[in-house]
Design an enzyme around this catalytic site. Sequence first.
Site, PDB file in Angstrom:
ATOM      1  N   GLU A 152       1.292  -2.932  -4.297  1.00  0.00           N
ATOM      2  CA  GLU A 152       2.189  -1.966  -3.637  1.00  0.00           C
ATOM      3  C   GLU A 152       1.581  -0.573  -3.536  1.00  0.00           C
ATOM      4  O   GLU A 152       2.203   0.413  -3.935  1.00  0.00           O
ATOM      5  CB  GLU A 152       3.542  -1.940  -4.365  1.00  0.00           C
ATOM      6  N   GLU A 260       5.436 -13.773  -3.760  1.00  0.00           N
ATOM      7  CA  GLU A 260       6.643 -13.526  -4.586  1.00  0.00           C
ATOM      8  C   GLU A 260       7.891 -13.961  -3.820  1.00  0.00           C
ATOM      9  O   GLU A 260       8.867 -13.217  -3.720  1.00  0.00           O
ATOM     10  CB  GLU A 260       6.747 -12.034  -4.931  1.00  0.00           C
TER      11      GLU A 260
HETATM   12  O1  9MR Z   1      10.913  -9.458 -11.188  1.00  0.00           O
HETATM   13  C1  9MR Z   1      10.493  -8.282 -11.869  1.00  0.00           C
HETATM   14  C2  9MR Z   1      11.653  -7.686 -12.638  1.00  0.00           C
HETATM   15  O2  9MR Z   1      12.019  -8.540 -13.704  1.00  0.00           O
HETATM   16  C3  9MR Z   1      11.290  -6.312 -13.168  1.00  0.00           C
HETATM   17  O3  9MR Z   1      12.400  -5.716 -13.765  1.00  0.00           O
HETATM   18  C4  9MR Z   1      10.781  -5.460 -12.012  1.00  0.00           C
HETATM   19  C5  9MR Z   1      10.392  -4.058 -12.462  1.00  0.00           C
HETATM   20  O4  9MR Z   1      10.226  -3.246 -11.362  1.00  0.00           O
HETATM   21  O5  9MR Z   1       9.657  -6.083 -11.410  1.00  0.00           O
HETATM   22  C6  9MR Z   1       9.988  -7.293 -10.839  1.00  0.00           C
HETATM   23  O6  9MR Z   1       8.879  -7.867 -10.165  1.00  0.00           O
HETATM   24  C7  9MR Z   1       8.338  -7.115  -9.089  1.00  0.00           C
HETATM   25  C8  9MR Z   1       6.884  -7.466  -8.989  1.00  0.00           C
HETATM   26  O7  9MR Z   1       6.255  -7.249 -10.210  1.00  0.00           O
HETATM   27  C9  9MR Z   1       6.210  -6.692  -7.886  1.00  0.00           C
HETATM   28  N1  9MR Z   1       6.892  -6.859  -6.640  1.00  0.00           N
HETATM   29  C10 9MR Z   1       8.308  -6.634  -6.635  1.00  0.00           C
HETATM   30  C11 9MR Z   1       8.967  -7.461  -7.737  1.00  0.00           C
HETATM   31  C12 9MR Z   1      10.458  -7.257  -7.720  1.00  0.00           C
HETATM   32  O8  9MR Z   1      10.759  -5.928  -8.063  1.00  0.00           O
END
Ligand code: 9MR
Length: 342
Positions: A152, A260
């Site tokens: 990102e 994802e």
């Molecule tokens: O699924 C993840 C969630 O449990 C966390 O709280 C969050 C923190 O920002 O991150 C989520 O995963 C993210 C991933 O690492 C990167 N792309 C977006 C995903 C959803 O936020």
Amino acid sequence: MNKTYAIIGCLSILAAGSLAGCGLTGSVRARADAAKVTFGVAVQPGDVLDPGTKKFIARNFNLIVPENTMKWKLLRPTKAFWNWSDMDKLVDFAEENGIAMKGHTFVWHQQNPPYVDGLKNRDEAAALLTEQITTVMTRYRGRIREYDVANEVLNEDGSMRNTVWLRTIGPEYLDIAFRTAREADPGARLILNDYNNEYAGQAKADAFYELVKALKGRGVPIDGVGLQLHLMAKYPLNGDALKKTIARFRDLGLFVSFSEVDVRIELPVTAEKEAAQAAIYEGLLGIAKSEAGAGNFVLWGYTDAKSWIPAAFAGYGSALPFDREGKPKPVFKSMGKILSTR
Ligand code: 9MR
């Protein structure tokens, strides 16, 4: 055995091909293997410790990625303390079950500890980033197949996101991260991951492509790109624009991973909305299976009970192929069929 595990168990037995009543023959994982599709799932450490979910994952997926475990704040909450135990459990589980493992993620603007967010000095930032990547990738050398080296890094308009890495090091933090990663484990595939980057012709997707092309052009070792694909059921999939994206990365010699995937529904769920969701899941998996240079489809979790969606998007949910009780939705069966269709 509670209801959840009875159903998961049903899928697992079905995965072994012995419970015709479940409606599928041959495990979803075996079908993915046969179709040469990486069919992965984001997991939490508990998933590979609990006997029910452990079996379920091993029989349905051929790749796992830690949803949070490898993120900086969890893996190294203080500069001096590395929390290896959860990562080690995931890597051991993957290895014991012949499942590929993906690492996620080094460079990110979220889930960083204060000593990272507070970096001010270029040399210190570059040294810490290099140390982080080298330490993790050396520890797991040869055991983790691929990594989201950076995640990102762009804004929606395609400009570079204002992060601690951009502020301290400048845009060449990407060069440093990827070069360090290649050196630490030359066998690992290195990925740049992002969201809203799937449709060629849109500002962020085009900027993402130009960024990757420029990195490749100056010899930065990058092997693939991740399209996160956190989608909404109400917007139909634009398969043509997605295929254009895959084709232009393929032309650069890079693979594309659907990294994802989840498809959220605006509540309440209706049969019509579920049908729209299913069309997106099926369309995506079909493209992953058929397009050269794709072939990677990773779900961001499997059950709605643990999905990140409800907490992040009020009024949305039901984004994954298994409901809150762990029961497969009809779409999971369709996905199994897609994997086994020639
Ligand atoms: O699924 C993840 C969630 O449990 C966390 O709280 C969050 C923190 O920002 O991150 C989520 O995963 C993210 C991933 O690492 C990167 N792309 C977006 C995903 C959803 O936020």
